[in-house]
Design a protein around this motif. Structure first.
Motif, short mmCIF file in Angstrom:
data_model
loop_
_atom_site.label_atom_id
_atom_site.label_comp_id
_atom_site.label_asym_id
_atom_site.label_seq_id
_atom_site.Cartn_x
_atom_site.Cartn_y
_atom_site.Cartn_z
N GLU A 30 0.84 -1.21 0.00
CA GLU A 30 0.00 0.00 0.00
C GLU A 30 0.87 1.26 0.00
OE1 GLU A 30 -2.70 -0.34 3.28
OE2 GLU A 30 -3.73 -2.08 2.40
N ALA A 31 2.12 1.09 0.42
CA ALA A 31 3.06 2.23 0.43
C ALA A 31 3.85 2.31 -0.88
CB ALA A 31 4.02 2.11 1.61
N GLY A 32 3.44 1.50 -1.86
CA GLY A 32 4.03 1.62 -3.19
C GLY A 32 5.06 0.57 -3.57
N LEU A 33 5.27 -0.43 -2.71
CA LEU A 33 6.26 -1.46 -3.05
C LEU A 33 5.75 -2.31 -4.21
CD1 LEU A 33 9.01 -2.77 -2.27
CD2 LEU A 33 7.70 -4.37 -0.86
N ALA A 34 6.49 -2.31 -5.31
CA ALA A 34 6.11 -3.12 -6.48
C ALA A 34 6.93 -4.41 -6.47
CB ALA A 34 6.36 -2.34 -7.76
N SER A 35 6.45 -5.35 -7.27
CA SER A 35 7.07 -6.67 -7.29
C SER A 35 8.56 -6.62 -7.62
CB SER A 35 6.33 -7.55 -8.29
OG SER A 35 6.91 -8.82 -8.32
N HIS A 36 8.90 -5.86 -8.67
CA HIS A 36 10.32 -5.83 -9.05
C HIS A 36 11.17 -5.18 -7.98
CE1 HIS A 36 13.94 -4.54 -11.32
NE2 HIS A 36 13.84 -5.79 -11.73
N SER A 37 10.63 -4.16 -7.34
CA SER A 37 11.38 -3.52 -6.25
C SER A 37 11.57 -4.48 -5.08
CB SER A 37 10.66 -2.26 -5.77
OG SER A 37 10.61 -1.31 -6.81
N SER A 38 10.58 -5.35 -4.86
CA SER A 38 10.70 -6.29 -3.75
C SER A 38 11.85 -7.27 -4.00
CB SER A 38 9.38 -7.03 -3.50
OG SER A 38 9.13 -7.97 -4.51
N VAL A 39 12.11 -7.56 -5.28
CA VAL A 39 13.27 -8.42 -5.61
C VAL A 39 14.57 -7.70 -5.22
CG1 VAL A 39 14.57 -9.50 -7.49
CG2 VAL A 39 12.08 -9.59 -7.49
N ASN A 40 14.64 -6.42 -5.56
CA ASN A 40 15.84 -5.64 -5.21
C ASN A 40 16.02 -5.57 -3.70
OD1 ASN A 40 16.50 -5.11 -7.88
ND2 ASN A 40 15.25 -3.27 -7.94
N VAL A 41 14.90 -5.38 -3.00
CA VAL A 41 14.96 -5.33 -1.53
C VAL A 41 15.46 -6.67 -1.00
CG1 VAL A 41 13.53 -5.21 0.56
CG2 VAL A 41 13.19 -3.55 -1.28
N MET A 42 14.93 -7.75 -1.55
CA MET A 42 15.34 -9.09 -1.11
C MET A 42 16.85 -9.29 -1.31
SD MET A 42 14.25 -12.75 -2.72
CE MET A 42 14.77 -12.23 -4.33
N LEU A 43 17.36 -8.92 -2.48
CA LEU A 43 18.78 -9.10 -2.76
C LEU A 43 19.64 -8.22 -1.85
CD1 LEU A 43 18.58 -9.26 -6.65
CD2 LEU A 43 19.27 -11.12 -5.14
N ALA A 44 19.18 -7.01 -1.58
CA ALA A 44 19.92 -6.12 -0.69
C ALA A 44 19.91 -6.66 0.74
CB ALA A 44 19.32 -4.72 -0.73
N LEU A 45 18.79 -7.24 1.16
CA LEU A 45 18.73 -7.83 2.50
C LEU A 45 19.68 -9.03 2.60
CD1 LEU A 45 14.85 -7.82 3.14
CD2 LEU A 45 16.55 -6.40 4.31
N GLU A 46 19.72 -9.83 1.54
CA GLU A 46 20.63 -10.99 1.54
C GLU A 46 22.09 -10.53 1.68
OE1 GLU A 46 18.32 -14.53 -0.88
OE2 GLU A 46 19.80 -13.35 -1.96
N THR A 47 22.41 -9.46 0.96
CA THR A 47 23.79 -8.94 1.03
C THR A 47 24.08 -8.37 2.41
OG1 THR A 47 23.71 -8.42 -1.32
CG2 THR A 47 25.41 -7.32 -0.03
N GLU A 48 23.13 -7.57 2.91
CA GLU A 48 23.34 -6.89 4.20
C GLU A 48 23.51 -7.89 5.35
OE1 GLU A 48 23.69 -3.69 5.02
OE2 GLU A 48 23.84 -4.25 7.15
N PHE A 49 22.67 -8.93 5.35
CA PHE A 49 22.69 -9.86 6.48
C PHE A 49 23.45 -11.15 6.16
CE2 PHE A 49 18.98 -7.12 7.21
CZ PHE A 49 19.27 -6.68 8.49
N ASN A 50 24.07 -11.17 4.98
CA ASN A 50 24.88 -12.33 4.57
C ASN A 50 24.09 -13.64 4.68
OD1 ASN A 50 27.17 -13.53 3.57
ND2 ASN A 50 28.05 -13.91 5.60
N ILE A 51 22.92 -13.62 4.08
CA ILE A 51 22.03 -14.79 4.12
C ILE A 51 21.53 -15.06 2.71
CG2 ILE A 51 21.23 -14.50 6.51
CD1 ILE A 51 18.76 -13.04 5.39
N GLU A 52 20.88 -16.19 2.55
CA GLU A 52 20.16 -16.45 1.30
C GLU A 52 18.78 -16.97 1.67
OE1 GLU A 52 20.59 -18.55 -3.05
OE2 GLU A 52 22.27 -18.58 -1.67
#
Lengths: 79, 139
Positions: A30-52
């Motif tokens: 509802e705050a504007g998160l689109a599907s493709h952006s959620s992929v970028n967020v996911m990849l950035a979270l994986e990098t930040e927290f060193n997880i997959e």
């Protein structure tokens, strides 16, 4: 952890609302998160927290709020 | 996503479409590189798109739009579907078809979807995809 998630959302989420004005349980779609952006967020979270993230946690629900993301990250980190 | 039920109710068509700016894909490839591609696309899709030196981002964008169009039809909610579970395959005659794997295939089966048709298009700024799913009956 919430602050790191907020920073990543600010950089990669392309939200239509200011991240700082969102509560942890506000709906990010509802705050504007689109599907493709959620992929970028996911990849950035994986990098930040060193997880997959395993495929079984990658549902739309996971990205629905900051609280949900935190919960899944903690689960993957076994916190 | 639109649902069209013809009189007689023998077939139900579900339609999904999507549009994406090519620059969004370029930015993601720039930010995350191979990791981004491997998260979203199958090895065959990557091999195909990287054949196009100057327009590979457009090709990836069209495939992303096709995956999104399928997701709109499947409407997975809490059902975890990987983008790689939806594969766009290019035939020798230039037409495309969709191949579903793993959870996407399972969910399509649960929704009684028998087949898909897909059409993609892309140019410098935008890529679009339209997908039609065919069902035998309402579930």
């Amino acid at each position: 952890m919430e602050q790191k998630i907020r920073e990543i959302l600010k950089k990669h989420g392309n939200l239509t609302e200011d991240v700082e004005n969102l509560k942890d349980d506000n709906n990010l779609y509802e705050a504007g998160l689109a599907s493709h952006s959620s992929v970028n967020v996911m990849l950035a979270l994986e990098t930040e927290f060193n997880i997959e993230f395993p495929d079984e946690v990658l549902s739309k629900q996971m990205f629905a709020s900051i609280a949900n993301m935190k919960s899944v990250i903690e689960k993957v980190l076994n916190v | 996503m639109r649902k069209i039920i013809f009189e007689g109710g023998f077939h139900i068509f579900l339609i999904g479409n999507d549009i994406i700016e090519v620059k969004r894909i370029e930015e993601s490839i720039g930010n995350f590189g191979e990791k981004y591609l491997l998260k979203l696309f199958t090895d065959k899709e990557i091999d195909y798109c990287l054949r196009f030196n100057s327009t590979f981002s457009q090709n990836f964008a069209a495939r992303f739009a096709a995956k999104e169009a399928v997701i709109k039809i499947l409407n997975p909610h809490n059902f975890p579907i990987s983008f790689k579970d939806i594969e766009l395959v290019k035939k020798a005659d230039g037409s495309c078809f969709l191949k579903l794997h793993n959870m996407a295939k399972v969910l399509a089966g649960k929704k009684n979807i028998r087949n898909f048709s897909v059409s993609i298009s892309h140019e410098e700024k935008y890529a679009v995809a339209t997908v039609i799913a065919y069902k035998d009956k309402e579930c």
